[in-house]
Design a protein around this motif. Sequence first.
Motif, mmCIF file in Angstrom:
data_model
loop_
_atom_site.group_PDB
_atom_site.id
_atom_site.type_symbol
_atom_site.label_atom_id
_atom_site.label_comp_id
_atom_site.label_asym_id
_atom_site.label_seq_id
_atom_site.Cartn_x
_atom_site.Cartn_y
_atom_site.Cartn_z
ATOM 1 N N PRO A 128 0.797 -1.231 0.000
ATOM 2 C CA PRO A 128 0.000 0.000 0.000
ATOM 3 C C PRO A 128 0.830 1.283 0.000
ATOM 4 C CG PRO A 128 -0.931 -1.585 1.518
ATOM 5 C CD PRO A 128 0.379 -2.150 1.074
ATOM 6 N N GLU A 129 1.988 1.242 0.679
ATOM 7 C CA GLU A 129 2.809 2.454 0.769
ATOM 8 C C GLU A 129 3.647 2.688 -0.477
ATOM 9 O OE1 GLU A 129 5.522 -0.809 2.387
ATOM 10 O OE2 GLU A 129 3.370 -0.359 2.247
ATOM 11 N N SER A 130 3.628 1.725 -1.423
ATOM 12 C CA SER A 130 4.472 1.831 -2.612
ATOM 13 C C SER A 130 3.731 2.393 -3.817
ATOM 14 C CB SER A 130 5.051 0.457 -2.970
ATOM 15 O OG SER A 130 4.032 -0.412 -3.453
ATOM 16 N N VAL A 131 2.476 2.800 -3.639
ATOM 17 C CA VAL A 131 1.701 3.363 -4.743
ATOM 18 C C VAL A 131 1.081 4.693 -4.322
ATOM 19 C CG1 VAL A 131 1.173 1.163 -5.861
ATOM 20 C CG2 VAL A 131 -0.327 2.002 -4.046
ATOM 21 N N ASP A 132 0.822 5.515 -5.316
ATOM 22 C CA ASP A 132 0.099 6.767 -5.104
ATOM 23 C C ASP A 132 -0.819 6.975 -6.302
ATOM 24 O OD1 ASP A 132 1.644 7.772 -7.219
ATOM 25 O OD2 ASP A 132 3.105 8.698 -5.874
ATOM 26 N N PRO A 133 -1.717 7.971 -6.251
ATOM 27 C CA PRO A 133 -2.683 8.127 -7.346
ATOM 28 C C PRO A 133 -2.040 8.293 -8.714
ATOM 29 C CG PRO A 133 -3.433 9.339 -5.430
ATOM 30 C CD PRO A 133 -2.051 8.844 -5.099
ATOM 31 N N ALA A 134 -0.945 9.057 -8.808
ATOM 32 C CA ALA A 134 -0.313 9.255 -10.116
ATOM 33 C C ALA A 134 0.277 7.950 -10.633
ATOM 34 C CB ALA A 134 0.770 10.331 -10.009
ATOM 35 N N GLY A 135 0.943 7.200 -9.760
ATOM 36 C CA GLY A 135 1.519 5.929 -10.175
ATOM 37 C C GLY A 135 0.457 4.929 -10.575
ATOM 38 N N LEU A 136 -0.656 4.922 -9.869
ATOM 39 C CA LEU A 136 -1.746 4.007 -10.207
ATOM 40 C C LEU A 136 -2.338 4.348 -11.573
ATOM 41 C CD1 LEU A 136 -3.388 3.830 -6.684
ATOM 42 C CD2 LEU A 136 -2.389 1.890 -7.911
ATOM 43 N N ARG A 137 -2.479 5.629 -11.856
ATOM 44 C CA ARG A 137 -2.977 6.023 -13.181
ATOM 45 C C ARG A 137 -1.997 5.596 -14.281
ATOM 46 N NH1 ARG A 137 -4.460 10.680 -10.213
ATOM 47 N NH2 ARG A 137 -2.615 11.813 -10.952
ATOM 48 N N ALA A 138 -0.702 5.724 -13.993
ATOM 49 C CA ALA A 138 0.303 5.328 -14.969
ATOM 50 C C ALA A 138 0.269 3.814 -15.212
ATOM 51 C CB ALA A 138 1.687 5.771 -14.507
ATOM 52 N N LEU A 139 0.087 3.031 -14.146
ATOM 53 C CA LEU A 139 -0.019 1.580 -14.299
ATOM 54 C C LEU A 139 -1.248 1.206 -15.115
ATOM 55 C CD1 LEU A 139 0.956 0.436 -10.696
ATOM 56 C CD2 LEU A 139 2.224 -0.098 -12.793
ATOM 57 N N ARG A 140 -2.330 1.873 -14.851
ATOM 58 C CA ARG A 140 -3.561 1.579 -15.609
ATOM 59 C C ARG A 140 -3.373 1.939 -17.081
ATOM 60 N NH1 ARG A 140 -6.377 -0.646 -17.895
ATOM 61 N NH2 ARG A 140 -8.641 -0.684 -18.031
ATOM 62 N N SER A 141 -2.708 3.048 -17.347
ATOM 63 C CA SER A 141 -2.453 3.446 -18.731
ATOM 64 C C SER A 141 -1.519 2.472 -19.431
ATOM 65 C CB SER A 141 -1.849 4.856 -18.774
ATOM 66 O OG SER A 141 -2.768 5.810 -18.293
ATOM 67 N N ALA A 142 -0.623 1.842 -18.653
ATOM 68 C CA ALA A 142 0.319 0.875 -19.225
ATOM 69 C C ALA A 142 -0.345 -0.448 -19.578
ATOM 70 C CB ALA A 142 1.460 0.631 -18.244
ATOM 71 N N GLY A 143 -1.585 -0.655 -19.141
ATOM 72 C CA GLY A 143 -2.309 -1.868 -19.505
ATOM 73 C C GLY A 143 -2.662 -2.792 -18.362
ATOM 74 N N PHE A 144 -2.334 -2.419 -17.123
ATOM 75 C CA PHE A 144 -2.700 -3.257 -15.984
ATOM 76 C C PHE A 144 -4.184 -3.078 -15.691
ATOM 77 C CE2 PHE A 144 1.818 -3.100 -15.679
ATOM 78 C CZ PHE A 144 2.180 -4.333 -15.141
ATOM 79 N N THR A 145 -4.874 -4.200 -15.499
ATOM 80 C CA THR A 145 -6.320 -4.173 -15.282
ATOM 81 C C THR A 145 -6.714 -4.524 -13.853
ATOM 82 O OG1 THR A 145 -6.615 -6.509 -15.885
ATOM 83 C CG2 THR A 145 -6.669 -4.885 -17.676
ATOM 84 N N ARG A 146 -5.768 -5.079 -13.091
ATOM 85 C CA ARG A 146 -6.082 -5.595 -11.761
ATOM 86 C C ARG A 146 -4.898 -5.326 -10.844
ATOM 87 N NH1 ARG A 146 -5.549 -10.416 -8.850
ATOM 88 N NH2 ARG A 146 -7.377 -10.952 -7.605
#
Length: 400
Positions: A128-146
């Motif tokens: 939980p401490e290794s992610v933030d909203p910007a990083g999560l958006r970047a992961l989603r844009s990279a193709g991660f769905t889950r």
Amino acid sequence: MAGALPDGEPVPPDGSLPDDATRDVGANGFAVYVHVPFCASRCGYCDFNTYTAGELGGGASRDEYASTVLRELDLAAKVIQPGRVDTVFVGGGTPTLLSPSDLGRILEGIDRTWGLSSGAEVTTEANPESVDPAGLRALRSAGFTRISLGMQSSAAHVLRVLDRKHTAGRAPQAAIEAREAGFEHVNLDLIYGTPGETEEDFARSLRTVVDAGVDHVSAYALIVEDGTRMAGRMRRGELPYPSDDVAADRYLAAEETLAGAGFQWYEVSNWAKKDGECRHNLLYWTGADWWGLGPGAHSHVGGVRWWNVKHPATYAGRLDDGVSPGHGRELLTAGDRHVEDVMLRVRLREGIALDRVDRPAAARALAGGLLEPAAYDAGRLVLTLRGRLLADAVIRDVVP
């Protein structure tokens, strides 16, 4: 760090597999697992193949890790061509210690090499401490769905015993942020039975995951592995050993709360809302093929199981030399594969056909209230709630 790997038989330098193993690769589904072995700190209960910065030593670089994994993928492409990839799971360690761009590069490499199927499930684990909203958006844009977040507990004192570094409120907040970033599926992991955890602590953890709006929950009883810091504390009498009775009570509480919130169990330790099941794990549990990329990763294709060398520096060195990072492998017999299939499928909500298990043992389990009578009459072995509590014993008895 995990214990030593078994030797097995040697893996060929080019990683090649027997022809009969690759003949029908992917016929029952194909998955890719990517192991990221880095952690910021070591949890007291963890015996996974992970390394903090101080444990890595020379020859291993987090900055170069994505490129190293892509070199193994190049080798893999010469060994098999499954036609498509149904699921990708990036686990660890803490995958999100890599940048979203590096994780995206690995995913792009998998797609370029083998092709992601339409609607492929793509998961990353995260602390939980290794992610933030910007990083999560970047992961989603990279193709991660889950995304699967390691919450473990909502009680601060339980997190301290587990040596977790995040605050009690960070995991549910990260789950909410993941939903807001567009993740279709979000899991929270729980551990129950930690020394010092009360009934109310666990009840509060369950309420927290429900309120976080996730569609998947994994809940596991604490297992104390030899060689971990927690095992040492228990041997010295600093902490009590987990109680089986407490673990059973916690499991019953999980079933009651999660079922009441619209979750349904689909594997003994996993609950999901409609269409929220982890498809990657279901492929494991139902006999699919998969390639594991990364140090210590295990793979299975057509009855051949192999495992990579453990240390990231040794792993990178093998690939630098143009040879397989495989440490050893085993060729499973038809009997081996049948036993493993029974062991896994009995744990699933769908169960297994009765003609694939020991029928007298199944009849005894039915008489003991461990199997669903209606499913049994229809020719299938499906665990009752009591059977789920005793799943390991049922499996030992019914394996033919």
